[in-house]
Design a protein around this motif. Structure first.
Motif, PDB file in Angstrom:
ATOM      1  N   ILE A  22       0.837  -1.206   0.000  1.00 57.87           N
ATOM      2  CA  ILE A  22       0.000   0.000   0.000  1.00 57.87           C
ATOM      3  C   ILE A  22       0.869   1.252   0.000  1.00 57.87           C
ATOM      4  O   ILE A  22       0.632   2.182  -0.768  1.00 57.87           O
ATOM      5  CB  ILE A  22      -0.965  -0.015   1.208  1.00 57.87           C
ATOM      6  CG1 ILE A  22      -2.098  -1.002   0.944  1.00 57.87           C
ATOM      7  CG2 ILE A  22      -1.501   1.368   1.522  1.00 57.87           C
ATOM      8  CD1 ILE A  22      -2.987  -1.246   2.140  1.00 57.87           C
ATOM      9  N   ALA A  23       1.860   1.276   0.861  1.00 57.78           N
ATOM     10  CA  ALA A  23       2.742   2.448   0.938  1.00 57.78           C
ATOM     11  C   ALA A  23       3.457   2.673  -0.381  1.00 57.78           C
ATOM     12  O   ALA A  23       3.541   3.809  -0.870  1.00 57.78           O
ATOM     13  CB  ALA A  23       3.745   2.274   2.070  1.00 57.78           C
ATOM     14  N   VAL A  50      -6.013   8.158  -0.353  1.00 58.45           N
ATOM     15  CA  VAL A  50      -6.501   7.022   0.436  1.00 58.45           C
ATOM     16  C   VAL A  50      -7.626   6.327  -0.323  1.00 58.45           C
ATOM     17  O   VAL A  50      -7.678   5.103  -0.413  1.00 58.45           O
ATOM     18  CB  VAL A  50      -6.981   7.484   1.830  1.00 58.45           C
ATOM     19  CG1 VAL A  50      -7.701   6.364   2.563  1.00 58.45           C
ATOM     20  CG2 VAL A  50      -5.813   7.980   2.665  1.00 58.45           C
ATOM     21  N   ARG A  51      -8.528   7.115  -0.900  1.00 59.34           N
ATOM     22  CA  ARG A  51      -9.672   6.549  -1.625  1.00 59.34           C
ATOM     23  C   ARG A  51      -9.217   5.735  -2.840  1.00 59.34           C
ATOM     24  O   ARG A  51      -9.700   4.640  -3.085  1.00 59.34           O
ATOM     25  CB  ARG A  51     -10.597   7.679  -2.057  1.00 59.34           C
ATOM     26  CG  ARG A  51     -11.842   7.207  -2.757  1.00 59.34           C
ATOM     27  CD  ARG A  51     -12.783   8.339  -2.973  1.00 59.34           C
ATOM     28  NE  ARG A  51     -13.240   8.809  -1.670  1.00 59.34           N
ATOM     29  CZ  ARG A  51     -14.376   9.447  -1.452  1.00 59.34           C
ATOM     30  NH1 ARG A  51     -15.158   9.730  -2.456  1.00 59.34           N
ATOM     31  NH2 ARG A  51     -14.731   9.826  -0.257  1.00 59.34           N
ATOM     32  N   GLN A  52      -8.284   6.283  -3.625  1.00 58.84           N
ATOM     33  CA  GLN A  52      -7.774   5.561  -4.795  1.00 58.84           C
ATOM     34  C   GLN A  52      -7.080   4.266  -4.381  1.00 58.84           C
ATOM     35  O   GLN A  52      -7.236   3.239  -5.032  1.00 58.84           O
ATOM     36  CB  GLN A  52      -6.778   6.443  -5.556  1.00 58.84           C
ATOM     37  CG  GLN A  52      -7.405   7.625  -6.251  1.00 58.84           C
ATOM     38  CD  GLN A  52      -6.368   8.640  -6.712  1.00 58.84           C
ATOM     39  OE1 GLN A  52      -5.270   8.728  -6.157  1.00 58.84           O
ATOM     40  NE2 GLN A  52      -6.713   9.424  -7.718  1.00 58.84           N
ATOM     41  N   ILE A 111     -10.010  -2.712  -0.366  1.00 57.36           N
ATOM     42  CA  ILE A 111     -10.151  -2.628   1.091  1.00 57.36           C
ATOM     43  C   ILE A 111     -10.765  -1.281   1.451  1.00 57.36           C
ATOM     44  O   ILE A 111     -10.922  -0.413   0.592  1.00 57.36           O
ATOM     45  CB  ILE A 111      -8.789  -2.809   1.804  1.00 57.36           C
ATOM     46  CG1 ILE A 111      -7.767  -1.780   1.309  1.00 57.36           C
ATOM     47  CG2 ILE A 111      -8.254  -4.212   1.603  1.00 57.36           C
ATOM     48  CD1 ILE A 111      -6.432  -1.843   2.005  1.00 57.36           C
ATOM     49  N   SER A 112     -11.082  -1.085   2.721  1.00 55.88           N
ATOM     50  CA  SER A 112     -11.700   0.163   3.147  1.00 55.88           C
ATOM     51  C   SER A 112     -10.662   1.275   3.311  1.00 55.88           C
ATOM     52  O   SER A 112      -9.466   1.019   3.471  1.00 55.88           O
ATOM     53  CB  SER A 112     -12.437  -0.025   4.476  1.00 55.88           C
ATOM     54  OG  SER A 112     -11.500  -0.226   5.522  1.00 55.88           O
ATOM     55  N   LYS A 113     -11.153   2.505   3.287  1.00 58.25           N
ATOM     56  CA  LYS A 113     -10.268   3.652   3.486  1.00 58.25           C
ATOM     57  C   LYS A 113      -9.648   3.603   4.880  1.00 58.25           C
ATOM     58  O   LYS A 113      -8.486   3.951   5.052  1.00 58.25           O
ATOM     59  CB  LYS A 113     -11.042   4.964   3.308  1.00 58.25           C
ATOM     60  CG  LYS A 113     -11.511   5.204   1.891  1.00 58.25           C
ATOM     61  CD  LYS A 113     -12.169   6.562   1.733  1.00 58.25           C
ATOM     62  CE  LYS A 113     -13.427   6.647   2.569  1.00 58.25           C
ATOM     63  NZ  LYS A 113     -14.133   7.922   2.435  1.00 58.25           N
ATOM     64  N   LYS A 165      -5.059   2.894   8.552  1.00 61.13           N
ATOM     65  CA  LYS A 165      -4.459   2.150   9.667  1.00 61.13           C
ATOM     66  C   LYS A 165      -3.160   1.468   9.243  1.00 61.13           C
ATOM     67  O   LYS A 165      -2.174   1.461   9.992  1.00 61.13           O
ATOM     68  CB  LYS A 165      -5.445   1.127  10.213  1.00 61.13           C
ATOM     69  CG  LYS A 165      -4.945   0.426  11.457  1.00 61.13           C
ATOM     70  CD  LYS A 165      -6.035  -0.385  12.105  1.00 61.13           C
ATOM     71  CE  LYS A 165      -5.511  -0.984  13.392  1.00 61.13           C
ATOM     72  NZ  LYS A 165      -6.350  -0.680  14.525  1.00 61.13           N
ATOM     73  N   ASP A 166      -3.148   0.885   8.042  1.00 59.65           N
ATOM     74  CA  ASP A 166      -1.929   0.231   7.555  1.00 59.65           C
ATOM     75  C   ASP A 166      -0.773   1.217   7.465  1.00 59.65           C
ATOM     76  O   ASP A 166       0.348   0.905   7.862  1.00 59.65           O
ATOM     77  CB  ASP A 166      -2.165  -0.410   6.184  1.00 59.65           C
ATOM     78  CG  ASP A 166      -2.838  -1.767   6.275  1.00 59.65           C
ATOM     79  OD1 ASP A 166      -3.090  -2.248   7.401  1.00 59.65           O
ATOM     80  OD2 ASP A 166      -3.115  -2.355   5.211  1.00 59.65           O
ATOM     81  N   VAL A 167      -1.044   2.403   6.945  1.00 57.72           N
ATOM     82  CA  VAL A 167       0.034   3.370   6.726  1.00 57.72           C
ATOM     83  C   VAL A 167       0.451   4.048   8.028  1.00 57.72           C
ATOM     84  O   VAL A 167       1.638   4.221   8.289  1.00 57.72           O
ATOM     85  CB  VAL A 167      -0.379   4.431   5.674  1.00 57.72           C
ATOM     86  CG1 VAL A 167       0.646   5.533   5.567  1.00 57.72           C
ATOM     87  CG2 VAL A 167      -0.572   3.762   4.327  1.00 57.72           C
TER      88      VAL A 167
END
Length: 89
Positions: free
Chosen positions: A12-13, A23-25, A32-34, A39-41
């Protein structure tokens, strides 16, 4: 933390950085959800790779600062498009 979650956070990063993505893109691209992207980042990646987390965070912060401009431009284009359609009739 599960290995696949760590891998996802890194992927993701990298996606955010390489594509200057919001975040949306990113959420749409990964299915997955925004909130999961966020949270991941901000949390998970911070523990795994703080430097990568910081770089991704910079991109997201810039996108967040510019979001009102993009929203305004989208609204402007919408109404210009509607105006041109009305003139055609």
């Amino acid at each position: 933390m599960k290995d696949y979650i760590e891998e996802r956070a890194i992927d993701i990063a990298n996606y955010i950085i390489e594509n200057n993505a919001t975040v949306r893109q990113t959420a749409k691209a990964f299915g997955i959800s925004k909130s999961t992207v966020h949270k991941d980042v901000t949390e998970r990646l911070e523990q795994i790779n703080p430097t990568l987390a910081k770089d991704a965070r910079k991109v997201l912060d810039v996108n967040k600062q510019e979001r009102h401009i993009r929203g305004g431009m989208a609204t402007k284009e919408k109404y210009q498009h509607m105006h041109h359609e009305a003139e055609a009739y």
